[in-house]
Design an enzyme around this catalytic site. Structure first.
Site, mmCIF file in Angstrom:
data_model
loop_
_atom_site.group_PDB
_atom_site.id
_atom_site.type_symbol
_atom_site.label_atom_id
_atom_site.label_comp_id
_atom_site.label_asym_id
_atom_site.label_seq_id
_atom_site.Cartn_x
_atom_site.Cartn_y
_atom_site.Cartn_z
ATOM 1 N N ASN A 126 -2.503 -24.297 -75.932
ATOM 2 C CA ASN A 126 -3.967 -24.390 -76.007
ATOM 3 C C ASN A 126 -4.299 -25.877 -76.120
ATOM 4 O O ASN A 126 -4.138 -26.469 -77.180
ATOM 5 C CB ASN A 126 -4.463 -23.616 -77.241
ATOM 6 C CG ASN A 126 -5.954 -23.815 -77.480
ATOM 7 O OD1 ASN A 126 -6.663 -24.381 -76.643
ATOM 8 N ND2 ASN A 126 -6.432 -23.361 -78.630
ATOM 9 N N GLU A 141 -11.683 -21.870 -84.193
ATOM 10 C CA GLU A 141 -12.645 -22.978 -84.008
ATOM 11 C C GLU A 141 -13.943 -22.456 -83.391
ATOM 12 O O GLU A 141 -15.032 -22.935 -83.733
ATOM 13 C CB GLU A 141 -11.992 -24.080 -83.155
ATOM 14 C CG GLU A 141 -10.934 -24.831 -83.971
ATOM 15 C CD GLU A 141 -9.765 -25.390 -83.166
ATOM 16 O OE1 GLU A 141 -9.875 -25.508 -81.941
ATOM 17 O OE2 GLU A 141 -8.733 -25.700 -83.804
ATOM 18 N N GLU A 199 -3.354 -16.484 -86.044
ATOM 19 C CA GLU A 199 -3.458 -17.909 -86.342
ATOM 20 C C GLU A 199 -4.116 -18.095 -87.708
ATOM 21 O O GLU A 199 -5.360 -18.091 -87.808
ATOM 22 C CB GLU A 199 -4.301 -18.617 -85.277
ATOM 23 C CG GLU A 199 -3.696 -18.563 -83.894
ATOM 24 C CD GLU A 199 -4.098 -19.779 -83.062
ATOM 25 O OE1 GLU A 199 -3.188 -20.419 -82.539
ATOM 26 O OE2 GLU A 199 -5.296 -20.079 -82.950
ATOM 27 N N LYS A 222 -7.063 -27.308 -76.136
ATOM 28 C CA LYS A 222 -8.344 -27.604 -76.798
ATOM 29 C C LYS A 222 -9.105 -28.669 -75.970
ATOM 30 O O LYS A 222 -8.962 -28.692 -74.749
ATOM 31 C CB LYS A 222 -8.112 -28.019 -78.254
ATOM 32 C CG LYS A 222 -7.243 -26.981 -78.995
ATOM 33 C CD LYS A 222 -7.204 -27.142 -80.480
ATOM 34 C CE LYS A 222 -6.317 -26.042 -81.072
ATOM 35 N NZ LYS A 222 -6.269 -26.067 -82.523
ATOM 36 N N GLY A 225 -3.505 -27.177 -87.030
ATOM 37 C CA GLY A 225 -3.709 -28.621 -86.996
ATOM 38 C C GLY A 225 -3.445 -29.314 -88.327
ATOM 39 O O GLY A 225 -3.805 -30.478 -88.508
ATOM 40 N N SER A 267 0.452 -24.951 -86.204
ATOM 41 C CA SER A 267 1.478 -25.972 -86.447
ATOM 42 C C SER A 267 2.879 -25.543 -86.000
ATOM 43 O O SER A 267 3.866 -25.844 -86.670
ATOM 44 C CB SER A 267 1.469 -26.396 -87.916
ATOM 45 O OG SER A 267 0.221 -26.986 -88.238
ATOM 46 N N HIS A 312 -10.945 -17.756 -80.916
ATOM 47 C CA HIS A 312 -10.203 -18.803 -81.639
ATOM 48 C C HIS A 312 -10.985 -19.166 -82.905
ATOM 49 O O HIS A 312 -12.218 -19.180 -82.889
ATOM 50 C CB HIS A 312 -10.012 -20.034 -80.746
ATOM 51 C CG HIS A 312 -9.035 -21.004 -81.349
ATOM 52 N ND1 HIS A 312 -9.407 -21.879 -82.344
ATOM 53 C CD2 HIS A 312 -7.717 -21.207 -81.131
ATOM 54 C CE1 HIS A 312 -8.337 -22.584 -82.706
ATOM 55 N NE2 HIS A 312 -7.296 -22.194 -81.987
HETATM 56 P P1 13P Z 1 -1.866 -26.521 -83.777
HETATM 57 O O1 13P Z 1 -0.581 -26.076 -83.086
HETATM 58 O O2 13P Z 1 -2.295 -27.895 -83.389
HETATM 59 O O3 13P Z 1 -1.789 -26.279 -85.260
HETATM 60 O O4 13P Z 1 -3.032 -25.550 -83.234
HETATM 61 C C1 13P Z 1 -2.835 -24.190 -83.225
HETATM 62 C C2 13P Z 1 -3.927 -23.546 -82.457
HETATM 63 O O5 13P Z 1 -5.072 -23.551 -82.876
HETATM 64 C C3 13P Z 1 -3.604 -22.940 -81.168
HETATM 65 O O6 13P Z 1 -4.655 -22.176 -80.683
#
Ligand code: 13P
Length: 252
Positions: A9, A98, A168, A11, A174, A213, A96
């Protein structure tokens, strides 16, 4: 049997030049990997066309990170599932954390987006997960139950034959704080049992990814857990060597 799936992903990262370099390196390293595992990248909308051109004919799939719940209309700035079909997307991420936290997507809106993807024949990657506060107050399962119930209510249990779930935990995204393999496994079992309570064959075949992560140095131990069927990878999917290492970890 479920095959492993690793999805990057991206982002809101990348540009034309960097994307090409990243994908060329990934393709060179994993295109000829003899494995049943599958790999995909979910990229920002403006790059779908060029990513399609780069990945067409390779073993790597592609998709988007969001879509509108509506098929067409006066929705300025939105992108429909039909538009994603024009770029042959196999996957689209829905719900997601976010999107839920920053753009107000409720469980019901996420369920509508999931339906919109399936209507267009695109596999939704449905994200679920709890915040740190929710985990600490012992409501992780309740939260995930509610997130799944909204989708089951609208789309039905059968819809999970054509979907992927990504667990997740928000506190792991992150932050560099990965859930331990056992913590992740426990929630994956909860999710699979919930689906199994309404359709046991559907649950057996359902891919449940872990995200939060995942790095080159922890992917292997996560992916060896019996109910972790791969990963949804944020930061590490932007670094070719790291993403390739994670794909390799899913390939044994
Ligand atoms: P990270 O791997 O940067 O923690 O992000 C995970 C994520 O949100 C994947 O959709």
């Amino acid at each position: 049997m479920r095959n492993k799936l690793v999805v990057g992903n991206w982002k809101m990262h990348g540009n034309m030049a960097e994307n090409k370099q990243l994908l060329d390196s990934i393709v060179a390293a994993i295109n000829d990997l003899h494995t049943k595992a599958q790999f995909a990248v979910c990229v920002p909308y403006p790059y779908l066309s060029s990513v399609q051109t780069t990945l067409r004919g390779t073993s790597i799939h592609w998709g988007a990170q969001n879509l509108s719940q509506f098929d067409k209309g006066a929705y300025t700035g939105e992108v429909s599932s039909g538009m994603l079909n024009d770029f042959a997307c196999d996957y689209v991420i829905v719900g997601h954390s976010e999107r839920r936290a920053l753009y107000g997507e409720t469980n019901e809106i996420v369920a509508e987006k999931y339906m919109a993807a399936q209507r267009a024949g695109i596999t939704p990657i449905l994200c679920v997960g709890e915040t740190l506060e929710q985990r600490e107050s012992g409501v992780t399962e309740k939260i995930i139950d509610e997130q799944l119930n909204a989708v089951i209510k609208l789309a039905g249990i059968e819809s999970f034959t054509k979907a992927v779930i990504a667990y997740e935990p928000v506190w792991a995204i992150g932050t560099g704080k990965t859930a331990s393999p056992q913590q992740a496994q426990d929630v994956h079992v909860f999710i699979r049992k919930k689906i199994a309570s309404q359709g046991s064959d559907i649950a057996k075949d359902l891919s449940i990814l872990y995200g939060g992560s995942v790095k080159a140095n922890n992917a292997k131990e996560l992916f060896t857990m019996p109910d972790i069927d791969g990963g949804l990878i944020g930061g590490a999917s932007l670094v070719a060597d790291d993403f390739v290492a994670i794909c390799r970890a899913a390939s044994h």
